[in-house]
Design an enzyme around this catalytic site. Structure first.
Site, short mmCIF file in Angstrom:
data_model
loop_
_atom_site.label_atom_id
_atom_site.label_comp_id
_atom_site.label_asym_id
_atom_site.label_seq_id
_atom_site.Cartn_x
_atom_site.Cartn_y
_atom_site.Cartn_z
N LYS A 1 0.83 -1.38 -0.90
CA LYS A 1 0.15 -0.12 -0.29
C LYS A 1 0.94 1.11 -0.12
O LYS A 1 0.49 2.19 -0.69
CB LYS A 1 -1.05 -0.30 1.58
CG LYS A 1 -1.95 -0.70 0.82
CD LYS A 1 -2.42 -0.25 -0.37
CE LYS A 1 -4.21 -1.13 -0.52
NZ LYS A 1 -4.80 -1.00 -1.87
N LYS B 1 -7.35 -13.39 -10.49
CA LYS B 1 -8.81 -13.53 -9.70
C LYS B 1 -9.00 -12.88 -10.15
O LYS B 1 -8.95 -10.86 -10.83
CB LYS B 1 -8.86 -13.71 -8.07
CG LYS B 1 -7.61 -15.65 -8.09
CD LYS B 1 -8.23 -15.44 -7.01
CE LYS B 1 -7.10 -14.30 -5.90
NZ LYS B 1 -6.87 -14.49 -4.17
N LYS C 1 -12.41 -6.36 -6.91
CA LYS C 1 -13.94 -5.82 -7.19
C LYS C 1 -13.56 -4.11 -7.09
O LYS C 1 -14.14 -4.16 -7.35
CB LYS C 1 -14.03 -5.27 -5.08
CG LYS C 1 -14.26 -6.47 -4.26
CD LYS C 1 -13.98 -6.63 -2.76
CE LYS C 1 -15.13 -5.29 -2.52
NZ LYS C 1 -15.17 -4.85 -0.76
#
Length: 353
Positions: free
Chosen positions: A135, A217, A220
């Site tokens: 991050k 994958k 979101k």
């Protein structure tokens, strides 16, 4: 709970508190951040299992809105996102009469435990966390203290219910290890309060769904045109599937399917009739597969699968009184368990003046 992408974790916890008194079922707890949109991978990788669990376990599910603040400081749409997550969980099959759905910030006991655990967490180990370093690279302008202590808050989510079994993926193993370390440090310093949470795996019940372009994958928030969201319209579902990655087809009988082709068959197996799957599998093995036909069939079957979830979720989102009732009732159930743990914590620390 993983900061960047996967934001779901599940915990099996022992029975305690008045709400569970007299019950012999274990408790399942799961948390998900209200960032991004829930997708097909979330459903088949986690939610479907939760629906199955609600009759076998006493289930607690929460929306991790505090966690969201570490990477999404703009809260303009947060309330809407929280309501959407709750509505979609119910639309996927969770029964609010059987499970407790609550918002993380409605359980202040978590925040107090987070404070105590922060005194047991050290700057050096937090800075070495893989997700923190990731991050820092992704958002160098927003390296906040909440981001640094993210694993401590996750540990508080787990330990507030004195969890001892934590089903997590490999990418969440480091956070689980840290939660275990914090529990052991607390017990060593103040006395035995917490069990040592251990990893647990659902094994064959887990389904991995790849992005429609074959790269990783479904997400979101990333690769949106290659991810099937539970809120997608019928036409958008069709458009995404028809653009899914394919190739020229097999050149020899019974050839092994490439990952991106196998992913289409996996989706077909999840939403289509058995004879449909067998027909396209036979065509592939005989080198006569027509991917256009396969994708058209998959698109229509996927529309039939997702549309009822989308419509049910929309109905719930437009019923504020129902949402308020579910959230309030869920918080009351969660606080009953959390307050029992926090009382033991305060007594151990010596905060019982």
């Amino acid at each position: 709970m993983e900061i960047a992408k996967k934001t779901v974790f599940v915990i099996l916890i022992p029975i305690q508190g008045n709400y569970l008194r007299g019950m012999s079922k274990e408790v399942v707890l799961s948390g998900i951040r209200p960032t991004g949109l829930l997708h097909l991978g979330n459903y088949f990788g986690a939610m479907r299992n939760y629906v199955r669990m609600q009759d076998a376990y006493n289930c607690y599910f929460f929306v991790a809105n505090w966690h969201a603040l570490t990477t999404h400081p703009d809260t303009t749409e947060l309330k809407t996102s929280v309501h959407r997550v709750i509505a979609e969980n119910i639309a996927c099959g969770l029964d609010p009469e059987k499970v407790a759905l609550y918002v993380q910030s409605d359980v202040p006991e978590i925040a107090e435990l987070y404070l105590y655990l922060n005194t047991l967490a050290y700057k050096g180990e937090l800075e070495k966390t893989t997700t923190f370093k990731e991050k820092v690279r992704q958002q160098p302008e927003n390296v906040n203290a909440g981001l640094l202590t993210y694993p401590v808050l996750m540990a508080a989510d787990i330990l507030i219910h004195r969890a001892y079994k934590v089903p997590v993926g490999k990418d969440q193993g480091q956070h689980l290890e840290m939660a275990r370390n914090f529990a052991e440090r607390f017990n060593h310093r103040y006395g035995e309060v917490f069990p040592s949470p251990q990893g647990f795996n659902f094994g064959e019940d887990l389904v991995k769904i790849m992005s429609l372009d074959g790269n990783g994958k479904m997400s979101k928030s990333e690769n949106q045109m290659n991810t099937l969201y539970l809120a997608d319209s019928d036409e958008l579902i069709r458009k995404k599937i028809m653009k899914a990655k394919t190739d020229g087809g097999p050149t020899s009988n019974n050839a092994e399917k490439p990952d991106y082709i196998q992913n289409l068959f996996t989706l077909l197996e999840l939403v289509s009739a058995k004879d449909v799957v067998e027909k396209f599998d036979t065509d592939f093995n005989n080198c006569v597969i027509r991917y256009g036909d396969l994708k058209k069939q998959l698109a229509e079957d996927m529309v039939k699968f997702i549309a009822p979830i989308r419509e049910r979720a929309s109905d719930i989102q437009h019923n504020p009184l129902l949402l308020q009732k579910i959230i309030k009732t869920g918080a009351e159930k969660a606080r009953e368990s959390a307050s029992t743990t926090l009382l033991a914590v305060r007594n151990a620390v010596g905060m019982n003046y």
